[in-house]
Scaffold this active site. Structure first.
Site, PDB file in Angstrom:
ATOM      1  N   ARG A   1     -34.072 -54.398 -85.091  1.00 12.57           N
ATOM      2  CA  ARG A   1     -32.704 -53.927 -84.935  1.00 12.57           C
ATOM      3  C   ARG A   1     -32.175 -53.071 -86.071  1.00 12.57           C
ATOM      4  NH1 ARG A   1     -28.713 -57.900 -81.961  1.00 12.57           N
ATOM      5  NH2 ARG A   1     -28.346 -58.734 -84.031  1.00 12.57           N
TER       6      ARG A   1
ATOM      7  N   ARG B   1     -33.295 -62.895 -87.190  1.00 16.31           N
ATOM      8  CA  ARG B   1     -33.333 -61.510 -86.707  1.00 16.31           C
ATOM      9  C   ARG B   1     -33.663 -60.531 -87.834  1.00 16.31           C
ATOM     10  NH1 ARG B   1     -27.916 -61.661 -82.898  1.00 16.31           N
ATOM     11  NH2 ARG B   1     -28.773 -62.946 -81.230  1.00 16.31           N
TER      12      ARG B   1
ATOM     13  N   ARG C   1     -40.726 -49.355 -81.832  1.00 12.17           N
ATOM     14  CA  ARG C   1     -40.248 -49.891 -80.554  1.00 12.17           C
ATOM     15  C   ARG C   1     -39.810 -48.809 -79.583  1.00 12.17           C
ATOM     16  NH1 ARG C   1     -37.290 -54.077 -78.845  1.00 12.17           N
ATOM     17  NH2 ARG C   1     -37.244 -52.762 -76.989  1.00 12.17           N
TER      18      ARG C   1
ATOM     19  N   TYR D   1     -29.111 -69.827 -69.647  1.00 11.75           N
ATOM     20  CA  TYR D   1     -29.474 -68.523 -69.113  1.00 11.75           C
ATOM     21  C   TYR D   1     -29.886 -68.627 -67.641  1.00 11.75           C
ATOM     22  CZ  TYR D   1     -29.395 -66.219 -73.679  1.00 11.75           C
ATOM     23  OH  TYR D   1     -29.002 -65.686 -74.868  1.00 11.75           O
TER      24      TYR D   1
ATOM     25  N   ASP E   1     -38.844 -63.573 -78.332  1.00 12.76           N
ATOM     26  CA  ASP E   1     -37.531 -63.817 -77.743  1.00 12.76           C
ATOM     27  C   ASP E   1     -37.547 -65.201 -77.119  1.00 12.76           C
ATOM     28  OD1 ASP E   1     -34.900 -62.158 -76.883  1.00 12.76           O
ATOM     29  OD2 ASP E   1     -35.426 -63.625 -75.325  1.00 12.76           O
TER      30      ASP E   1
END
Length: 382
Positions: free
Chosen positions: A54, A50, A63, A174, A99
């Site tokens: 973020r 990551r 973004r 998921y 992702d």
């Protein structure tokens, strides 16, 4: 540009000399690739899960107003975001901005990434009809990813691009849970209620993950990581019986590929809370076993090599320590490096990739990551 990387000699398979005057052709081997192959390195390579996104202000700017999955399928945006930590930190690898559920979306699964929640699946997979209805992924559905990878390879130069995919168990969790889960109870119930149907689901998802990685490698990724983020929810027996076979299938498919240098592409296998599974995760076909912050690298080395195969290790600074004062953070980095030296030998011998024991927290001060990179390089450069 003069490379500081060690060189590997390539000779023809017939035994005839190569093109160089010394009978061989010298080509630069980036520290990350060399360390994954357990070859000598000029320094311990470092990158962060990551690292792209973020916590970076430049990421937040580009973004703004762009949904996650749209960003992941916009090649110019993927290229810019992937490059940001390379420019800022000087890391030894660039991990593709994407992702793990992207290949499911590309294949046609109705899902979305909800801010503050994560991936949410419109119709959870629970029955044989649901499994049969899951679409297969085809390489041409990943052209935006392929284009982004090609662009990145052109911009990165000597810095290797790290491709990645979610492991079948994590993708399945998921789909079965319908979104993120704390205990994965529905997934484990599914496994034990109908093991045959679970295997059909896992096999289908193994093909999806393998296709996703294949496209990345064929367009220039030099290292790959298979994330089994939620495998730590399983006991060892269940992992071996119900998760490991599908992951092994994915890693075997990548193992059959060759990178631009004609060599196998190193495969990293990582999961969270998988201390009891490290041996099995290595046996699944990993060249490098990723270690989270809960297990020391010394103990991880023993577990990951229990079958007698010497594997490289990746990890394992606790991400929480990125918020600590500089002196505390530096001491923690040193402790990981000392642990790694005890586990794999000299830093320049190869076999250790410095990373966090999980992803970069969104509140991280970027200067903390820069300090980590500088300290790792300072301590290990020859």
């Amino acid at each position: 540009m003069t490379s500081s990387f060690p060189t590997a000699r390539a000779t023809s398979t017939s035994g005839a000399p190569g093109c160089g005057d010394d009978g061989g052709v010298s080509t630069p081997v980036p520290p990350l690739v060399a360390a994954c192959r357990q070859e000598p390195v000029t320094r311990t390579p470092v990158w962060f899960m990551r690292q792209a996104g973020r916590s970076l202000p430049e990421y937040k700017r580009v973004r703004e107003g762009v949904p996650m999955l749209q960003a992941c399928t916009t090649p110019d945006l993927v290229t810019e975001i992937t490059m940001q930590p390379v420019r800022r930190y000087g890391v030894d690898g660039a991990v593709l901005y994407s992702d793990i559920v992207l290949p499911l979306k590309a294949a046609g699964v109705d899902l979305d990434i909800v801010p503050g929640t994560g991936p949410v699946v419109a119709k959870p997979v629970r029955t044989a009809a649901d499994v049969d209805a899951l679409p297969e992924l085809h390489p041409d559905q990943l052209e935006p990813v392929a284009q982004a990878v090609r662009q990145l390879v052109g911009e990165l130069g000597e810095v290797p691009l790290i491709g990645f995919a979610g492991a079948p168990f994590t993708l399945a969790s998921y789909l079965v849970e319908g979104g993120p889960s704390k205990d994965h109870a529905a997934t484990k119930t599914f496994i034990h209620t109908d093991p045959g149907l679970w295997r059909a689901l896992a096999d289908k998802l193994a093909r999806t993950s393998a296709t996703f990685l294949q496209v990345q490698v064929e367009n220039g990724a030099r290292v790959v990581q298979l994330f089994d983020s939620w495998a730590g929810a399983l006991c060892l027996a269940d992992y071996r019986a119900h998760a490991m076979p599908a992951s092994a299938s994915v890693l075997a498919a990548v193992g059959a590929l060759r990178g631009a240098d004609g060599q196998p592409v190193p495969r990293i296998h990582f999961g969270v809370g998988t201390g009891e599974l490290l041996g099995a995760m290595g046996e699944a076909g990993a060249d490098v076993v990723g270690v989270d912050y809960r297990v020391s690298l010394r103990d991880a080395a023993v577990r990951a090599r229990a079958d007698g195969t010497r594997r490289a290790l990746q990890g394992n600074l606790d991400p929480a320590l990125l918020g600590a004062p500089p002196a505390v953070l530096e001491a923690a980095v040193d402790a990981v490096l000392d642990d790694a030296a005890a586990a794999v030998g000299s830093p320049t011998a190869g076999g250790h990739v410095f990373n966090l024991g999980h992803g970069v927290p969104p509140t991280t001060d970027p200067d903390s990551l820069l300090r980590v990179v500088e300290r790792v390089h300072e301590r290990t450069s020859r």
